[in-house]
Design a protein around this motif. Structure first.
Motif, PDB file in Angstrom:
ATOM      1  N   GLY A  68     -86.556 -16.422 -47.947  1.00 61.11           N
ATOM      2  CA  GLY A  68     -87.171 -15.493 -47.017  1.00 61.11           C
ATOM      3  C   GLY A  68     -88.498 -15.954 -46.479  1.00 61.11           C
ATOM      4  O   GLY A  68     -88.689 -17.120 -46.128  1.00 61.11           O
ATOM      5  N   ASN A  69     -89.463 -15.058 -46.433  1.00 54.12           N
ATOM      6  CA  ASN A  69     -90.751 -15.349 -45.823  1.00 54.12           C
ATOM      7  C   ASN A  69     -91.616 -16.294 -46.636  1.00 54.12           C
ATOM      8  O   ASN A  69     -92.701 -16.684 -46.196  1.00 54.12           O
ATOM      9  CB  ASN A  69     -91.511 -14.044 -45.567  1.00 54.12           C
ATOM     10  N   ALA A  70     -91.174 -16.638 -47.814  1.00 58.02           N
ATOM     11  CA  ALA A  70     -91.925 -17.627 -48.591  1.00 58.02           C
ATOM     12  C   ALA A  70     -91.977 -18.963 -47.861  1.00 58.02           C
ATOM     13  O   ALA A  70     -92.916 -19.742 -48.040  1.00 58.02           O
ATOM     14  CB  ALA A  70     -91.283 -17.808 -49.966  1.00 58.02           C
ATOM     15  N   ASN A  71     -90.962 -19.242 -47.036  1.00 57.30           N
ATOM     16  CA  ASN A  71     -90.942 -20.453 -46.208  1.00 57.30           C
ATOM     17  C   ASN A  71     -90.132 -20.137 -44.951  1.00 57.30           C
ATOM     18  O   ASN A  71     -88.967 -20.507 -44.845  1.00 57.30           O
ATOM     19  CB  ASN A  71     -90.317 -21.621 -46.974  1.00 57.30           C
ATOM     20  N   PRO A  72     -90.731 -19.424 -43.988  1.00 64.00           N
ATOM     21  CA  PRO A  72     -89.968 -18.919 -42.845  1.00 64.00           C
ATOM     22  C   PRO A  72     -89.346 -20.015 -41.972  1.00 64.00           C
ATOM     23  O   PRO A  72     -88.333 -19.778 -41.320  1.00 64.00           O
ATOM     24  CB  PRO A  72     -90.999 -18.107 -42.056  1.00 64.00           C
ATOM     25  N   ALA A  73     -89.939 -21.215 -41.944  1.00 68.01           N
ATOM     26  CA  ALA A  73     -89.372 -22.290 -41.132  1.00 68.01           C
ATOM     27  C   ALA A  73     -88.182 -22.956 -41.813  1.00 68.01           C
ATOM     28  O   ALA A  73     -87.386 -23.623 -41.161  1.00 68.01           O
ATOM     29  CB  ALA A  73     -90.444 -23.338 -40.829  1.00 68.01           C
ATOM     30  N   ASN A  74     -88.069 -22.789 -43.124  1.00 71.40           N
ATOM     31  CA  ASN A  74     -86.987 -23.437 -43.874  1.00 71.40           C
ATOM     32  C   ASN A  74     -86.629 -22.536 -45.053  1.00 71.40           C
ATOM     33  O   ASN A  74     -87.021 -22.774 -46.192  1.00 71.40           O
ATOM     34  CB  ASN A  74     -87.434 -24.820 -44.346  1.00 71.40           C
ATOM     35  N   ARG A  75     -85.904 -21.485 -44.755  1.00 80.72           N
ATOM     36  CA  ARG A  75     -85.651 -20.435 -45.747  1.00 80.72           C
ATOM     37  C   ARG A  75     -84.642 -20.834 -46.818  1.00 80.72           C
ATOM     38  O   ARG A  75     -84.750 -20.418 -47.956  1.00 80.72           O
ATOM     39  CB  ARG A  75     -85.141 -19.173 -45.031  1.00 80.72           C
ATOM     40  N   ARG A  76     -83.644 -21.627 -46.431  1.00 82.95           N
ATOM     41  CA  ARG A  76     -82.512 -21.814 -47.338  1.00 82.95           C
ATOM     42  C   ARG A  76     -82.485 -23.178 -48.008  1.00 82.95           C
ATOM     43  O   ARG A  76     -82.990 -24.158 -47.480  1.00 82.95           O
ATOM     44  CB  ARG A  76     -81.200 -21.625 -46.559  1.00 82.95           C
ATOM     45  N   TYR A  77     -81.852 -23.205 -49.146  1.00 82.01           N
ATOM     46  CA  TYR A  77     -81.502 -24.451 -49.825  1.00 82.01           C
ATOM     47  C   TYR A  77     -80.224 -24.179 -50.612  1.00 82.01           C
ATOM     48  O   TYR A  77     -79.784 -23.030 -50.742  1.00 82.01           O
ATOM     49  CB  TYR A  77     -82.632 -24.930 -50.733  1.00 82.01           C
ATOM     50  N   VAL A  78     -79.607 -25.226 -51.144  1.00 84.50           N
ATOM     51  CA  VAL A  78     -78.380 -25.054 -51.912  1.00 84.50           C
ATOM     52  C   VAL A  78     -78.649 -25.372 -53.385  1.00 84.50           C
ATOM     53  O   VAL A  78     -79.359 -26.318 -53.720  1.00 84.50           O
ATOM     54  CB  VAL A  78     -77.237 -25.943 -51.377  1.00 84.50           C
ATOM     55  N   GLN A  79     -78.095 -24.543 -54.253  1.00 84.86           N
ATOM     56  CA  GLN A  79     -78.193 -24.736 -55.705  1.00 84.86           C
ATOM     57  C   GLN A  79     -76.840 -25.239 -56.201  1.00 84.86           C
ATOM     58  O   GLN A  79     -75.823 -24.548 -56.072  1.00 84.86           O
ATOM     59  CB  GLN A  79     -78.554 -23.415 -56.381  1.00 84.86           C
ATOM     60  N   LEU A  80     -76.816 -26.454 -56.723  1.00 78.33           N
ATOM     61  CA  LEU A  80     -75.585 -27.050 -57.231  1.00 78.33           C
ATOM     62  C   LEU A  80     -75.606 -27.068 -58.759  1.00 78.33           C
ATOM     63  O   LEU A  80     -76.620 -27.396 -59.369  1.00 78.33           O
ATOM     64  CB  LEU A  80     -75.419 -28.488 -56.729  1.00 78.33           C
ATOM     65  N   LYS A  81     -74.458 -26.717 -59.353  1.00 82.19           N
ATOM     66  CA  LYS A  81     -74.292 -26.799 -60.805  1.00 82.19           C
ATOM     67  C   LYS A  81     -72.947 -27.425 -61.116  1.00 82.19           C
ATOM     68  O   LYS A  81     -71.951 -27.157 -60.426  1.00 82.19           O
ATOM     69  CB  LYS A  81     -74.370 -25.415 -61.444  1.00 82.19           C
ATOM     70  N   SER A  82     -72.919 -28.258 -62.136  1.00 81.63           N
ATOM     71  CA  SER A  82     -71.668 -28.878 -62.577  1.00 81.63           C
ATOM     72  C   SER A  82     -71.628 -28.907 -64.099  1.00 81.63           C
ATOM     73  O   SER A  82     -72.535 -29.460 -64.740  1.00 81.63           O
ATOM     74  CB  SER A  82     -71.543 -30.301 -62.034  1.00 81.63           C
ATOM     75  N   ALA A  83     -70.589 -28.277 -64.644  1.00 75.22           N
ATOM     76  CA  ALA A  83     -70.414 -28.289 -66.108  1.00 75.22           C
ATOM     77  C   ALA A  83     -69.485 -29.414 -66.542  1.00 75.22           C
ATOM     78  O   ALA A  83     -69.591 -29.922 -67.663  1.00 75.22           O
ATOM     79  CB  ALA A  83     -69.865 -26.942 -66.580  1.00 75.22           C
ATOM     80  N   SER A  84     -68.570 -29.800 -65.635  1.00 75.21           N
ATOM     81  CA  SER A  84     -67.635 -30.884 -65.953  1.00 75.21           C
ATOM     82  C   SER A  84     -66.984 -31.370 -64.665  1.00 75.21           C
ATOM     83  O   SER A  84     -66.959 -30.668 -63.655  1.00 75.21           O
ATOM     84  CB  SER A  84     -66.552 -30.403 -66.922  1.00 75.21           C
ATOM     85  N   GLY A  85     -66.441 -32.589 -64.685  1.00 75.89           N
ATOM     86  CA  GLY A  85     -65.722 -33.129 -63.552  1.00 75.89           C
ATOM     87  C   GLY A  85     -66.647 -33.587 -62.435  1.00 75.89           C
ATOM     88  O   GLY A  85     -67.867 -33.690 -62.588  1.00 75.89           O
ATOM     89  N   ARG A  86     -66.033 -33.864 -61.295  1.00 78.25           N
ATOM     90  CA  ARG A  86     -66.755 -34.360 -60.115  1.00 78.25           C
ATOM     91  C   ARG A  86     -66.991 -33.185 -59.177  1.00 78.25           C
ATOM     92  O   ARG A  86     -66.049 -32.603 -58.631  1.00 78.25           O
ATOM     93  CB  ARG A  86     -65.918 -35.449 -59.430  1.00 78.25           C
ATOM     94  N   TYR A  87     -68.255 -32.844 -58.952  1.00 82.50           N
ATOM     95  CA  TYR A  87     -68.553 -31.692 -58.099  1.00 82.50           C
ATOM     96  C   TYR A  87     -69.716 -32.017 -57.141  1.00 82.50           C
ATOM     97  O   TYR A  87     -70.714 -32.631 -57.532  1.00 82.50           O
ATOM     98  CB  TYR A  87     -68.930 -30.461 -58.916  1.00 82.50           C
ATOM     99  N   GLY A  88     -69.567 -31.572 -55.904  1.00 84.88           N
ATOM    100  CA  GLY A  88     -70.622 -31.761 -54.919  1.00 84.88           C
ATOM    101  C   GLY A  88     -70.232 -31.202 -53.570  1.00 84.88           C
ATOM    102  O   GLY A  88     -69.347 -30.334 -53.453  1.00 84.88           O
ATOM    103  N   LEU A  89     -70.877 -31.710 -52.516  1.00 84.14           N
ATOM    104  CA  LEU A  89     -70.638 -31.261 -51.142  1.00 84.14           C
ATOM    105  C   LEU A  89     -70.417 -32.466 -50.238  1.00 84.14           C
ATOM    106  O   LEU A  89     -70.978 -33.548 -50.465  1.00 84.14           O
ATOM    107  CB  LEU A  89     -71.834 -30.463 -50.625  1.00 84.14           C
ATOM    108  N   ALA A  90     -69.598 -32.249 -49.222  1.00 82.42           N
ATOM    109  CA  ALA A  90     -69.353 -33.274 -48.206  1.00 82.42           C
ATOM    110  C   ALA A  90     -69.801 -32.744 -46.850  1.00 82.42           C
ATOM    111  O   ALA A  90     -69.510 -31.602 -46.507  1.00 82.42           O
ATOM    112  CB  ALA A  90     -67.866 -33.646 -48.156  1.00 82.42           C
TER     113      ALA A  90
END
Length: 662
Positions: free
Chosen positions: A102-124
């Motif tokens: 939110g307003n904590a960083n209005p020019a760049n509000r979002r980010y992604v939180q990634l978690k992996s417990a096992s295997g191959r995990y990510g984003l393309a």
């Protein structure tokens, strides 16, 4: 004995046969005689005469000129995960969660939180219609990242082709629970037009990611996070007199909230506030829901580009009006001051000393010296009394503080009609500096209007032919082509612009760029895909005029009149006092070969040899393409000049230029 009457009849018939044979075999008819008055200077040619118009349309900036390969790198699109998809195997236990601070960083509000417990995990990331990757090229990856408490995982970075084969990889290991920027580079081992980028957690781990970025090393001038070199090179090759930016209708926005605000496009890229591109939903036939403006290409980069290619900068600012074709929102006159202050601050940003508030910001970005801006535009294609009343307030404020800055003013959307007539009258009454006229019309309009400026007031405002392009089908048709018919008709019209250089001081084709898979509007000057680019037939015409403008206009006459289409001829001439050359441009707009004798009057001496450049095609529908980029391109040869007379045999449908020392 044959009678005299029969002899005459026979001779006439024989002459008719000869004429028919000449016509059918393509031989030129008896040449018309033109006079070039080499010692009669009619006008100076402004250094800004031929230039460029840029707008982020047709994927012109993000996914085009701006070399970033990752789409939605900071997850700020309306749909945070647009352009991204999960990577996981059957045994994967992982998750992606888009966080909004939110307003904590209005020019760049979002980010992604990634978690992996096992295997191959990510984003393309799919890139902009894919990522164009070159074998042997270095790619520079960067990311803002932080490790989760107790996590020690790494981030595997892979480029993969359309079959999923890895063609280059590296890794980064975030070592802090605070946000830190990490960089890594690698070399691709294959050329792929539509690659994608994988970012994958290794092992059991968790981390937050933002500003995931990938740039090729071969950006323009090798600048990190810079521009696509082949596209800039096509611009630099034209040696343009000016560069207009950032548009276009995106200056206005569909609403005022979506307008272009230059102050939000400078500073660190991660601090630049992304907005929707107004071409996102403009055309139902080319909906582009993933079209946004990251402003990685911002006002500092625009000014820098102008400096790189030797073009005078012409920024256009919002006049307190949204696009009148859309919402037509306006700012109340008593609330216009912030818009005016933006204009005044922009002059300081461009020209002020490094000790001034906005000059300091420029210096902090790496350019302590001024950019030497001399002109500014107020409004784009705005019309009506609401524009004039706002323009007057802008004009007074700019003139009072920066009287040396010339102001470019809108004459609306069309070259004629009620809107144009009203604005032309009002702007001339205001004695404005420059009036911006636009024409998107059929090729025939351009042929018929080569004399448009012959009778304009020589003492009135100057004219900027700010947007023009012949439309092969109709305005905004998706079927418009960059064919030779359009380019040749534009050349004919441009001889009229050049002939009237005492009135017309700038001209630019529009739009500039189009991506083969990401366009909204046709026709366009330069076409690109993820790996290639080429100049259209229109580009070849624009380049010819831009590289050969000369310094002073001299008359070219046929029967003591300017050459504006008589028997399909169009012509203009300049001399270049820097090189002592005569530059003659002649268009043959007919489908037959024609001859012209151009007698140079008023020159003490004319060199016996000159050069002839010809752009032509007998096929008016011919176009350049990725596969055949030089189908329509200039051909240069030498030409002899005898007794100050240039004899030209003009191809059908041709644009011709002669240069000779005088």
């Amino acid at each position: 004995m044959i009678s005299m009457a029969n002899k005459r009849t026979g001779l006439l018939a024989f002459a008719a046969v000869l004429a028919t044979c000449a016509a059918t075999t393509g031989h030129a008819q008896a040449p018309k005689v033109f006079t070039i008055k080499a010692n009669e200077i009619k006008a100076e040619v402004a250094p800004t005469m031929w230039g460029l118009f840029f707008e982020d349309i047709n994927q012109g900036a993000d996914g085009g000129l701006y070399a970033e390969l990752v789409k939605n790198r900071s997850f700020e699109f309306d749909v945070a995960g647009m352009g991204w998809k999960e990577i996981k195997n059957k045994d994967t236990d992982g998750s992606a969660l888009y966080q909004n601070r939110g307003n904590a960083n209005p020019a760049n509000r979002r980010y992604v939180q990634l978690k992996s417990a096992s295997g191959r995990y990510g984003l393309a990331n799919e890139g902009f219609k894919g990522m164009g990757i070159k074998q042997g090229m270095q790619y520079d990856f960067s990311v803002l990242a932080r490790q989760h408490e107790g996590s020690s995982g790494s981030l595997l970075v892979e480029l993969v082709d359309e079959k999923g084969t890895v063609i280059g990889s590296t890794s980064v290991k975030p070592g802090s629970t605070d946000w830190v920027k990490y960089n890594a580079s690698f070399v691709a081992n294959a050329t792929v037009p539509k690659a994608s980028l994988n970012v994958v957690l290794t092992g059991k781990s968790g981390m937050d990611l933002d500003m995931i970025s990938l740039f090729p090393k071969d950006t323009w001038k090798g600048r990190k996070g810079g521009l696509r070199a082949d596209m800039v090179q096509l611009l630099a090759d034209m040696k343009p007199g000016f560069f207009r930016f950032p548009g276009g209708c995106i200056v206005e926005g569909r609403t005022l909230d979506e307008r272009f605000q230059w102050k939000k496009t400078i500073g660190n890229p991660e601090d630049r506030e992304l907005i929707i591109n107004r071409w996102n939903v403009e055309f139902k036939h080319r909906l582009s829901p993933d079209y946004f403006q990251s402003f990685g290409l911002g006002f500092f980069e625009y000014f820098q580009l102008c400096e790189d290619i030797g073009a005078s900068p012409l920024p256009i600012l919002n006049a307190g009006m949204a696009c009148q074709f859309n919402t037509a929102e306006v700012v109340p006159l008593d609330e216009l001051q912030p818009y005016i202050q933006d204009a005044l601050d922009l002059v300081e940003f461009a020209n002020g000393p490094a000790t001034s508030p906005w000059g300091k910001k420029r210096a902090e970005m790496g350019h302590p010296e001024p950019f030497h801006m001399t002109m500014i535009g107020v409004g784009n294609e705005n019309w009506g009394p609401q524009y004039i009343e706002r323009l007057k307030v802008f004009t007074k404020a700019i003139n009072d503080k920066y009287p040396e800055i010339k102001i470019v003013n809108s004459s609306g959307t069309d070259p004629s009609g009620d809107r144009f007539d009203y604005l032309d009258k009002e702007l001339r009454a205001m004695n404005v500096d420059i009036i911006d006229e636009h024409y998107y019309r059929a090729p025939q309009w351009f042929l018929e209007n080569a004399g448009r400026y012959d009778n304009y007031d020589r003492k009135g405002p100057k004219v900027f032919a700010g947007e023009y392009a012949a439309q092969s089908v109709r305005i905004a048709s998706p079927d418009n082509k960059n064919n030779w018919h359009c380019a040749m008709s534009e050349a004919a019209f441009m001889t009229g612009l050049e002939r009237n250089a005492d009135v017309v001081v700038m001209a630019s084709y529009a739009p500039l760029f189009a991506h083969a898979e990401g366009w909204q509007w046709t026709p366009d000057l330069i076409w690109v895909d993820n790996l290639r680019s080429y100049g259209t037939a229109n580009y070849q015409v624009q380049k010819l005029f831009s590289l050969n403008k000369g310094t002073h206009v001299i008359p070219v006459l046929l029967d003591n009149k300017a050459v504006t289409g008589q028997d399909g001829y169009y012509a203009s001439a300049t001399i270049d006092r820097k090189t002592n050359e005569l530059i003659l441009k002649v268009v043959n707009s007919t489908g037959k070969r024609q001859s012209g004798a151009f007698v140079i009057d008023g020159a003490k001496k004319v060199q016996a040899k000159g050069s002839l450049t010809v752009i032509s095609s007998t096929n008016l529908e011919a176009v350049n393409s990725f596969e055949a980029p030089d189908t329509i391109s200039p051909k240069v040869s030498s030409i002899s000049i005898k007794n100050k007379r240039i004899n030209l045999d003009l191809n059908p449908y041709s644009v011709n230029m002669v240069k000779v020392k005088i």
